[in-house]
Scaffold this motif. Structure first.
Motif, PDB file in Angstrom:
ATOM      1  N   CYS A   1     113.182  76.919  66.954  1.00  0.00           N
ATOM      2  CA  CYS A   1     112.074  77.736  66.468  1.00  0.00           C
ATOM      3  C   CYS A   1     111.098  76.808  65.749  1.00  0.00           C
ATOM      4  CB  CYS A   1     112.558  78.799  65.490  1.00  0.00           C
ATOM      5  SG  CYS A   1     113.799  79.922  66.166  1.00  0.00           S
TER       6      CYS A   1
ATOM      7  N   ASN B   1     106.836  76.734  63.874  1.00  0.00           N
ATOM      8  CA  ASN B   1     105.580  77.419  63.602  1.00  0.00           C
ATOM      9  C   ASN B   1     104.514  76.419  63.216  1.00  0.00           C
ATOM     10  OD1 ASN B   1     104.009  79.702  63.732  1.00  0.00           O
ATOM     11  ND2 ASN B   1     104.544  80.459  61.708  1.00  0.00           N
TER      12      ASN B   1
ATOM     13  N   TYR C   1     100.657  81.027  61.646  1.00  0.00           N
ATOM     14  CA  TYR C   1     100.869  81.734  60.383  1.00  0.00           C
ATOM     15  C   TYR C   1      99.578  82.427  59.938  1.00  0.00           C
ATOM     16  CZ  TYR C   1     101.625  82.463  55.383  1.00  0.00           C
ATOM     17  OH  TYR C   1     101.709  83.016  54.131  1.00  0.00           O
TER      18      TYR C   1
ATOM     19  N   ARG D   1      98.881  85.557  61.979  1.00  0.00           N
ATOM     20  CA  ARG D   1      99.781  86.656  61.603  1.00  0.00           C
ATOM     21  C   ARG D   1      99.319  87.288  60.296  1.00  0.00           C
ATOM     22  NH1 ARG D   1     103.757  89.659  62.781  1.00  0.00           N
ATOM     23  NH2 ARG D   1     105.382  90.186  61.311  1.00  0.00           N
TER      24      ARG D   1
ATOM     25  N   ASN E   1     106.898  85.689  56.084  1.00  0.00           N
ATOM     26  CA  ASN E   1     106.230  85.391  57.346  1.00  0.00           C
ATOM     27  C   ASN E   1     106.032  83.893  57.564  1.00  0.00           C
ATOM     28  OD1 ASN E   1     105.461  87.871  58.930  1.00  0.00           O
ATOM     29  ND2 ASN E   1     104.871  88.458  56.869  1.00  0.00           N
ATOM     30  N   ARG E   2     105.891  83.166  56.499  1.00  0.00           N
ATOM     31  CA  ARG E   2     105.737  81.719  56.608  1.00  0.00           C
ATOM     32  C   ARG E   2     107.058  81.051  56.988  1.00  0.00           C
ATOM     33  NH1 ARG E   2     102.072  78.115  55.991  1.00  0.00           N
ATOM     34  NH2 ARG E   2     102.563  75.997  55.409  1.00  0.00           N
ATOM     35  N   TRP E   3     108.184  81.547  56.456  1.00  0.00           N
ATOM     36  CA  TRP E   3     109.450  80.835  56.588  1.00  0.00           C
ATOM     37  C   TRP E   3     110.510  81.520  57.437  1.00  0.00           C
ATOM     38  CZ3 TRP E   3     108.836  76.042  55.841  1.00  0.00           C
ATOM     39  CH2 TRP E   3     107.904  75.590  54.909  1.00  0.00           C
TER      40      TRP E   3
ATOM     41  N   PRO F   1     111.841  82.439  60.946  1.00  0.00           N
ATOM     42  CA  PRO F   1     111.591  82.140  62.355  1.00  0.00           C
ATOM     43  C   PRO F   1     111.337  83.372  63.231  1.00  0.00           C
ATOM     44  CG  PRO F   1     113.315  80.719  61.534  1.00  0.00           C
ATOM     45  CD  PRO F   1     113.023  81.735  60.452  1.00  0.00           C
TER      46      PRO F   1
ATOM     47  N   GLU G   1     109.341  85.566  62.758  1.00  0.00           N
ATOM     48  CA  GLU G   1     107.911  85.868  62.674  1.00  0.00           C
ATOM     49  C   GLU G   1     107.045  84.731  63.220  1.00  0.00           C
ATOM     50  OE1 GLU G   1     107.444  88.910  61.925  1.00  0.00           O
ATOM     51  OE2 GLU G   1     109.481  89.197  61.199  1.00  0.00           O
ATOM     52  N   TRP G   2     107.654  83.724  63.772  1.00  0.00           N
ATOM     53  CA  TRP G   2     106.930  82.527  64.202  1.00  0.00           C
ATOM     54  C   TRP G   2     106.423  82.599  65.622  1.00  0.00           C
ATOM     55  CZ3 TRP G   2     110.457  77.985  62.218  1.00  0.00           C
ATOM     56  CH2 TRP G   2     110.417  77.964  60.824  1.00  0.00           C
ATOM     57  N   ARG G   3     105.402  81.821  65.887  1.00  0.00           N
ATOM     58  CA  ARG G   3     104.805  81.732  67.215  1.00  0.00           C
ATOM     59  C   ARG G   3     105.810  81.195  68.242  1.00  0.00           C
ATOM     60  NH1 ARG G   3      99.074  78.963  67.738  1.00  0.00           N
ATOM     61  NH2 ARG G   3      98.469  80.968  66.895  1.00  0.00           N
TER      62      ARG G   3
ATOM     63  N   GLU H   1     109.359  81.200  68.450  1.00  0.00           N
ATOM     64  CA  GLU H   1     110.731  81.611  68.135  1.00  0.00           C
ATOM     65  C   GLU H   1     111.603  81.428  69.377  1.00  0.00           C
ATOM     66  OE1 GLU H   1     113.412  85.410  66.711  1.00  0.00           O
ATOM     67  OE2 GLU H   1     111.411  85.773  67.501  1.00  0.00           O
TER      68      GLU H   1
END
Length: 174
Positions: free
Chosen positions: A47, A49, A54, A57, A73-75, A77, A79-81, A83
């Protein structure tokens, strides 16, 4: 399960997935890379980002986010681009994990410990092999949907990163 062989294969798969992912970044600023497993210890995947992912999002859902949600959302995975990027690279490794976990003689705690350590080893190898590309990138091991996620992330982030990156990561939810 032959953990030494599996660990070596995980190193190679991690490098391959990272190289494929980073080749497509087109100038985006990478800030985090993790290897993620599930709490059943049957999968592993890469994963990552980027700052741009970020920011997108956060902009899309700005009305819903406070400081805690922004940190999540930053940390997180999930929520990551990127994943679980390059799943196909990890297919054989994941099949090995599932086969081992369903073995009646499997000691789950030992299996899970070996898995987490192998993931950390693969990320350490990634940093050693791709150092300049990871200069300001936080690396960590994570578990999806587990009560142990934060403690595992903190443990391995401390182990895998220079002090300034590790310290910033440890303060992510402060």
């Amino acid at each position: 399960m032959n953990w030494e062989k599996w660990r070596s294969e995980l190193r190679a798969a991690t490098l391959s997935a990272f190289d494929e992912m980073s080749a497509g970044l087109k100038g985006e600023q990478l800030y985090a890379v993790s290897l993620q497993t599930d709490d059943g210890a049957m999968t592993v995947g890469l994963c990552a980002n980027v700052e741009e992912g970020y920011a997108e999002r956060m902009a899309a859902e700005a009305d819903e986010f406070g400081a805690q949600e922004a940190a999540y959302n930053r940390w997180a995975p999930a929520e990551w681009r990127y994943e679980m990027f390059g799943d196909e690279v990890f297919d054989t490794l994941n099949a090995d994990l599932r086969e081992a976990i369903f073995d009646p003689d499997c000691d789950f705690d030992a299996h899970f410990s070996h898995l987490l350590d192998a993931m950390a080893d693969a990320l350490a190898h990634l940093r050693a092999e791709r150092g300049p590309a990871l200069e300001n990138v936080t690396l960590f091991v994570t578990i999806s949907d587990s009560d142990d996620t934060e403690a595992v992330e903190d443990r391995y982030a401390t182990q895998l990163n220079p002090p300034h990156l590790a310290q910033a990561f440890l303060q992510r939810y402060a």
